[in-house]
Design an enzyme around this catalytic site. Structure first.
Site, PDB file in Angstrom:
ATOM      1  N   HIS A 421       0.815  -1.227   0.000  1.00 18.43           N
ATOM      2  CA  HIS A 421       0.000   0.000   0.000  1.00 18.43           C
ATOM      3  C   HIS A 421       0.839   1.264   0.000  1.00 18.43           C
ATOM      4  O   HIS A 421       0.323   2.335   0.331  1.00 18.43           O
ATOM      5  CB  HIS A 421      -0.883   0.055   1.239  1.00 18.43           C
ATOM      6  CG  HIS A 421      -1.959  -0.975   1.273  1.00 18.43           C
ATOM      7  ND1 HIS A 421      -3.239  -0.741   0.827  1.00 18.43           N
ATOM      8  CD2 HIS A 421      -1.940  -2.263   1.691  1.00 18.43           C
ATOM      9  CE1 HIS A 421      -3.970  -1.826   0.986  1.00 18.43           C
ATOM     10  NE2 HIS A 421      -3.198  -2.771   1.514  1.00 18.43           N
ATOM     11  N   LYS A 612      -8.003  13.689   4.885  1.00 21.98           N
ATOM     12  CA  LYS A 612      -7.097  12.527   4.808  1.00 21.98           C
ATOM     13  C   LYS A 612      -6.137  12.638   5.982  1.00 21.98           C
ATOM     14  O   LYS A 612      -6.065  13.693   6.618  1.00 21.98           O
ATOM     15  CB  LYS A 612      -6.325  12.504   3.492  1.00 21.98           C
ATOM     16  CG  LYS A 612      -5.733  13.866   3.105  1.00 21.98           C
ATOM     17  CD  LYS A 612      -5.155  13.878   1.703  1.00 21.98           C
ATOM     18  CE  LYS A 612      -6.179  14.092   0.627  1.00 21.98           C
ATOM     19  NZ  LYS A 612      -6.427  12.908  -0.176  1.00 21.98           N
ATOM     20  N   ARG A 613      -5.364  11.580   6.268  1.00 17.60           N
ATOM     21  CA  ARG A 613      -4.362  11.709   7.314  1.00 17.60           C
ATOM     22  C   ARG A 613      -3.383  12.827   6.970  1.00 17.60           C
ATOM     23  O   ARG A 613      -3.149  13.120   5.803  1.00 17.60           O
ATOM     24  CB  ARG A 613      -3.605  10.383   7.477  1.00 17.60           C
ATOM     25  CG  ARG A 613      -4.348   9.326   8.262  1.00 17.60           C
ATOM     26  CD  ARG A 613      -4.634   9.734   9.703  1.00 17.60           C
ATOM     27  NE  ARG A 613      -3.409   9.791  10.486  1.00 17.60           N
ATOM     28  CZ  ARG A 613      -3.029   8.847  11.345  1.00 17.60           C
ATOM     29  NH1 ARG A 613      -3.781   7.777  11.556  1.00 17.60           N
ATOM     30  NH2 ARG A 613      -1.906   8.988  12.020  1.00 17.60           N
ATOM     31  N   LYS A 618       1.189  14.203   1.296  1.00 18.59           N
ATOM     32  CA  LYS A 618      -0.166  14.536   0.834  1.00 18.59           C
ATOM     33  C   LYS A 618      -0.313  16.038   0.596  1.00 18.59           C
ATOM     34  O   LYS A 618      -1.244  16.486  -0.042  1.00 18.59           O
ATOM     35  CB  LYS A 618      -1.202  14.040   1.855  1.00 18.59           C
ATOM     36  CG  LYS A 618      -1.250  12.514   1.977  1.00 18.59           C
ATOM     37  CD  LYS A 618      -2.262  12.071   3.020  1.00 18.59           C
ATOM     38  CE  LYS A 618      -2.228  10.577   3.305  1.00 18.59           C
ATOM     39  NZ  LYS A 618      -2.933   9.765   2.316  1.00 18.59           N
ATOM     40  N   THR A 722      -8.417   6.627  -1.681  1.00 13.96           N
ATOM     41  CA  THR A 722      -9.776   6.110  -1.872  1.00 13.96           C
ATOM     42  C   THR A 722     -10.779   7.227  -1.616  1.00 13.96           C
ATOM     43  O   THR A 722     -11.896   7.173  -2.114  1.00 13.96           O
ATOM     44  CB  THR A 722     -10.062   4.922  -0.939  1.00 13.96           C
ATOM     45  OG1 THR A 722      -9.577   5.250   0.369  1.00 13.96           O
ATOM     46  CG2 THR A 722      -9.379   3.672  -1.422  1.00 13.96           C
ATOM     47  N   LYS A 726     -14.476   8.389  -3.459  1.00 11.17           N
ATOM     48  CA  LYS A 726     -15.728   8.717  -2.757  1.00 11.17           C
ATOM     49  C   LYS A 726     -16.245  10.075  -3.202  1.00 11.17           C
ATOM     50  O   LYS A 726     -17.449  10.257  -3.423  1.00 11.17           O
ATOM     51  CB  LYS A 726     -15.499   8.707  -1.235  1.00 11.17           C
ATOM     52  CG  LYS A 726     -15.189   7.328  -0.681  1.00 11.17           C
ATOM     53  CD  LYS A 726     -14.634   7.379   0.747  1.00 11.17           C
ATOM     54  CE  LYS A 726     -13.921   6.075   1.073  1.00 11.17           C
ATOM     55  NZ  LYS A 726     -12.987   6.183   2.212  1.00 11.17           N
TER      56      LYS A 726
HETATM   57  C1  F58 Z   1      -2.871   3.841   2.260  1.00 13.50           C
HETATM   58  N1  F58 Z   1      -1.917   3.419   3.246  1.00 13.50           N
HETATM   59  C2  F58 Z   1      -2.234   4.552   1.099  1.00 13.50           C
HETATM   60  N2  F58 Z   1      -1.273   3.065   5.416  1.00 13.50           N
HETATM   61  O1  F58 Z   1      -1.485   5.662   1.582  1.00 13.50           O
HETATM   62  C3  F58 Z   1      -3.342   5.037   0.174  1.00 13.50           C
HETATM   63  O2  F58 Z   1      -2.789   5.636  -0.957  1.00 13.50           O
HETATM   64  C4  F58 Z   1      -4.192   3.840  -0.243  1.00 13.50           C
HETATM   65  O3  F58 Z   1      -5.307   4.284  -0.944  1.00 13.50           O
HETATM   66  C5  F58 Z   1      -4.661   3.074   0.971  1.00 13.50           C
HETATM   67  O4  F58 Z   1      -3.568   2.698   1.770  1.00 13.50           O
HETATM   68  C6  F58 Z   1      -5.419   1.829   0.600  1.00 13.50           C
HETATM   69  O5  F58 Z   1      -4.693   1.076  -0.315  1.00 13.50           O
HETATM   70  C7  F58 Z   1      -2.219   3.521   4.548  1.00 13.50           C
HETATM   71  O6  F58 Z   1      -3.303   3.949   4.917  1.00 13.50           O
HETATM   72  C8  F58 Z   1      -1.359   3.107   6.752  1.00 13.50           C
HETATM   73  O7  F58 Z   1      -2.216   3.758   7.317  1.00 13.50           O
HETATM   74  C9  F58 Z   1      -0.344   2.298   7.522  1.00 13.50           C
HETATM   75  C10 F58 Z   1      -0.761   2.126   8.967  1.00 13.50           C
HETATM   76  C11 F58 Z   1       0.289   1.399   9.768  1.00 13.50           C
HETATM   77  C12 F58 Z   1       1.643   2.045   9.678  1.00 13.50           C
HETATM   78  C13 F58 Z   1       2.058   2.199   8.250  1.00 13.50           C
HETATM   79  C14 F58 Z   1       1.012   2.944   7.419  1.00 13.50           C
END
Ligand code: F58
Length: 877
Positions: A421, A612-613, A618, A722, A726
């Site tokens: 991811h 978003k986070r 970002k 994602t 949405k």
């Molecule tokens: C996200 N990753 C990607 N990781 O950043 C985003 O582009 C993608 O759409 C999504 O995954 C789904 O495929 C992500 O959210 C985390 O939150 C991890 C949590 C644990 C630590 C490392 C990052």
């Protein structure tokens, strides 16, 4: 009240305790008087998958589906209230009522849950998906369960009959925030789609006692509060204490000679915990299927602390118990840069070991031969967090089932598939060998052996290319000896997939390039998707009604049908209705934010949303520079406020508590919002809102109201996104870079219906290769200079330059994600947005085309892709 239906009484066994020693499911006589027909005169509807009758009989038992009538629902609800909560209606609190309602809906789902499990058990045994994810960002459950069971209207009427406003009960639900962001939300969308497609599957994870922290703002800074999501009761989980599974840690490994004279290894762990099983229902959309999400909670074992208790040290024994139970205590609030924390590795092994053991021992029949595993399971690894499952399965096959290494490895290699991811190298998980050896000595040994064989194979394939061997090795030597989990996953998986077309290409070209050269056929793409149930049907009822009125109902489980709306983009009447929907949703979010946060959004503005986070890649900082530029134009008199398109920008973002720069950005956004919103020179043309604690519940209200979706990551950094999907599906236009799934959104909606800006990934690479100097952009661009100077002057921070020095310093001298390089293009694209928004009719046209052409982004399509190209499991079961 006493003759209320008691559907739970009918159940004589755990619906997901599939091993029943051959005994058929037995049910007592029905006390519901239910029939195999729905009693409201409607037929059961199935929008996907083969038809079956959810109310069919179980073995020799009677029909168990409770009747779908208001009267029956009222009775069941009052029964739950009286005998579940122990209160009469007249003295019940909102929480009592919410819990009773949730349990009532749950009881309706139970029949389907039992039936789904029974069918999977008695039909010819089929291969299953075991979805392994450390995170599930579920969002509230009540409405989704009502939608799945078609009980929304009945429940609403039933509550009216009881003098209750169902909306008040909805608000009472605390969402299970068992995830950080996109990855966790994706897992939640995927399990919804697996159930809706009737994919034979089970999802596994951790029942964190505390989910993602609650964000508050104090003096514009983020302050985290624990998320005690279970404190008011968790009606959706069903605990099965009798089904717990032991999970061990530490200790040592020794060699011994088995009865057959062969040398074997024996792991003697130092300590262990029990994994307590909590089952959650995952209802398919109106298809009678209910799948299981199984979340594990850690419990101290008796033996763990018995000897301490015996020694009389009560406090120490309690401490030891707490230590064990800490494993499932809290979700790590990290995003993109995992910390190598021991507790995190404990969590990962805890849930994966419990899940694999559970699958082999409890889901498979008693006489199951582990050699058949590849025909019965494919474990999908949601990122690297569950990758420790690979050596765990090897350990089980070698040490517990006495298989030879080659045979065990051949089996293991067929049982896993891995989804990556990220594109940030620093986000790829590595674990120090020293920690692994201490916590999981047998697994470390197995990883060494896997690597030994792998490296030998590499040396044969690439003689003399030691550099390549070192790059690919599962064990890294620098900066410290560690295990590269992504390499381990790639070596052991049938397929490795990225999450959007561009991401999967970059994965092959960059992150895992050596591996894709060695095994090109192993790499594939599955573009992410989102569930249309939660993110259109539930979150945007007005748009859903307009769509259903226009093209009929089937689109919710067949999102490609949105294409039928394309022609309506040219229909003035439809456009008018579409605008009315947006206006309604804007009023709704205005009401939500007033009551939730006391934020009064102005009316009649373009609603520009970035949720978003918070992460530098970002580029919330780029958005901030845009806002400051708009503000600067207004206060400097450069533009006449009356000619400016009024705009409200809404942010939603949590920063990892240890991520200093992200927290500085939050502080600055809040500071800018405070200044801008209170400056009379702005003349009501610009407003900035940052409601705290952005979560799934808020997203469901905010996204449908948005006009503009901000997807402005540096090209090549956002794996997919994602949120972007949405927004498009809810009629917002995207301003975005050529990154992640933006690329596919733009291809589908058409260039003319998307505001593209910024460098492409190859351009980014080129600029970085030649040496990026952000200061040059500052020097060259007067508009940018003014924005940065205004921030640096302390204008937004009560005159304090210190308060912004790290933010400004980083932008000017580091700017790792090239915000300044993309600034001019971004501002230009935003100016185009304003001009386009001036023509409301054409804007609606573009927005409708976004909805009509993005049906591809249903998570049902993603899951079908996984099934067809990776899992090869059956659907419609
Ligand atoms: C996200 N990753 C990607 N990781 O950043 C985003 O582009 C993608 O759409 C999504 O995954 C789904 O495929 C992500 O959210 C985390 O939150 C991890 C949590 C644990 C630590 C490392 C990052």
């Amino acid at each position: 009240m006493t003759d209320a239906p008691t559907p739970l009484d009918l159940v004589a066994e755990d619906p997901e305790n599939d091993r029943t020693d051959g005994a058929p499911v037995s049910l007592s006589e029905s006390t519901t008087g239910g029939t195999s027909e729905r009693t409201d005169g409607h037929a059961w509807r199935h929008e996907t998958g083969p038809r079956h009758t959810p109310t069919s009989t179980l073995a020799n038992g009677p029909v168990i589906s409770p009747p779908h009538t208001v009267d029956a629902f009222v009775k069941a609800f009052l029964h739950e209230l009286n005998f579940g909560q122990g209160v009469p209606l007249s003295r019940s609190s909102v929480n009592d009522q919410y819990l009773a309602l949730a349990r009532t809906v749950r009881s309706y789902l139970m029949a389907r849950w039992l039936e789904t499990a029974r069918r999977r058990r008695t039909d010819k045994p089929a291969k299953m998906v075991g979805y392994l994810s450390a995170e599930y960002l579920l969002g509230r459950q009540l409405d989704n369960a009502l939608l799945a069971t078609e009980l929304t209207d009945i429940a609403t009427e039933a509550m009216v009959a009881c003098g209750i406003e169902i909306d008040d009960l909805r608000q009472q639900e605390v969402e299970p925030g068992l995830g950080n962001g996109g990855l966790g939300r994706l897992a939640a969308c995927f399990i919804d789609s697996m159930a809706t497609l009737g994919a034979s599957s089970i999802a596994y994870g951790i029942r964190y006692e505390y989910g993602i922290f609650q964000q508050t703002f104090v003096d514009n800074r983020q302050v985290e509060k624990p998320d005690a999501w279970l404190s008011m009761g968790g009606p959706w989980g069903v605990v099965h204490p009798e089904m717990e599974v032991p999970v061990n840690f530490g200790g040592h490994v020794e060699t011994y000679v088995g009865e057959d004279g062969r040398e074997r290894r024996r792991w003697t762990p130092a300590w262990g915990v029990m994994a307590l099983r909590y089952n959650y229902m995952v209802p398919g959309y109106q298809n009678g299927v209910v799948n299981t999400l199984r979340l594990w909670r850690a419990r101290a074992t008796e033996s763990f602390d018995l000897h301490i208790f015996n020694a009389g040290d009560y406090a120490e024994a309690v401490r030891a118990q707490t230590f064990a139970e800490n494993i499932s205590k809290v979700l790590y609030p990290e995003d993109s840069t995992p910390q190598g924390k021991e507790l995190r590795l404990q969590q990962q092994y805890f849930f994966v070991a419990a899940s694999i053991k559970d699958f082999i021992q409890h889901t498979m029949p008693k006489d199951f031969d582990v050699r058949d595993l590849p025909e019965r399971i494919i474990f999908q690894l949601n990122d690297t967090h569950p990758v420790i499952g690979i050596p765990e399965l090897m350990r089980i096959l070698l040490d517990e089932h006495d298989l030879e290494w080659e045979e065990a490895w051949a089996i293991t290699k067929q049982c896993f598939a891995y989804t990556c991811h990220t594109l940030l190298p620093e986000a790829l998980e590595v674990w120090p060998v020293s920690l692994m050896e201490r916590l999981l000595p047998r697994h470390m040994e197995i990883i060494y052996r896997i690597n030994e064989d792998f490296v030998a194979e590499l040396r044969e394939t690439y003689p003399g290319d030691e550099l390549r061997v070192r790059r690919m090795s599962i064990i890294a030597d620098h900066p410290e000896r560690s295990v590269r989990m992504a390499h381990l996953a790639t070596v052991a998986s049938v397929k490795v997939n990225g999450v959007a077309a561009l991401h999967s290409e970059l994965l092959k070209e960059k992150v895992l390039n050596d591996f894709s050269e060695l095994w090109p056929e192993r790499f594939t793409n599955v573009t992410n998707g989102v569930t249309p149930r939660r993110f259109i049907k539930l979150s945007n009822p007005e748009q859903s009604k307009l769509i259903s009125d226009t093209i009929g109902k089937g689109w919710v489980a067949n999102l490609d049908r949105l294409e039928e709306l394309v022609g309506y983009a040219d229909d003035a009447d439809f456009r008018e209705k579409f605008r009315a929907v947006k206006a309604h949703n804007k009023t709704r979010i205005r009401n939500v934010l007033v009551s939730r946060d006391g934020i009064a959004l102005p009316e009649g503005h373009l609603l520009d949303v970035m949720v978003k986070r918070l992460h530098e890649y970002k580029r919330q900082s780029l958005k901030l520079l845009h806002i400051v530029t708009l503000y600067d134009r207004l206060i400097s008199g450069e533009v006449d406020p009356s000619t400016v398109t009024p705009r409200t920008v809404v942010f939603g973002a949590k920063a990892a508590p240890g991520y200093a720069m992200a927290k500085e950005t939050i502080f600055l956004i809040n500071s800018v919002a405070q200044t801008v919103n209170n400056d009379p020179r702005v003349d009501g043309r610009l407003f900035v809102a940052f409601p705290p604690n952005y979560n799934v519940t808020l997203a469901e209200k905010l996204i449908p109201a948005a006009d503009l979706s901000e997807q402005i990551s540096l090209a090549g950094k956002e794996a997919s996104g994602t949120g972007n999907m949405k927004f498009a599906l809810n009629g917002a236009l995207t301003i975005g870079t050529d990154d992640g799934a933006n690329v596919e959104i733009r291809q589908l909606v058409g260039d003319e219906n998307f505001f593209l800006f910024g460098m492409t990934e190859p351009e980014v690479a080129e600029l970085q290769a030649k040496g990026y100097r952000p200061g040059e952009y500052y020097e060259r661009d007067p508009q940018l200079r003014r924005a940065i100077d205004l921030i640096a002057s302390g204008h937004f921070t009560k005159g304090s330059r210190d308060a912004v020095s790290s933010f400004v310093g980083d932008l000017l001298y580091n700017d790792r994600f090239l915000a300044l390089a993309d600034y001019a293009a971004y501002i230009e694209a935003q100016d185009k947005v304003e001009a386009a928004y001036g023509d409301q009719d054409n804007w609606s046209r573009m927005a409708i085309l976004n909805v009509a052409r993005t049906g591809f982004f249903s998570s049902d399509r993603s899951i079908r892709d996984y099934i067809d190209r990776i899992w090869h499991v059956k659907t419609g079961v």
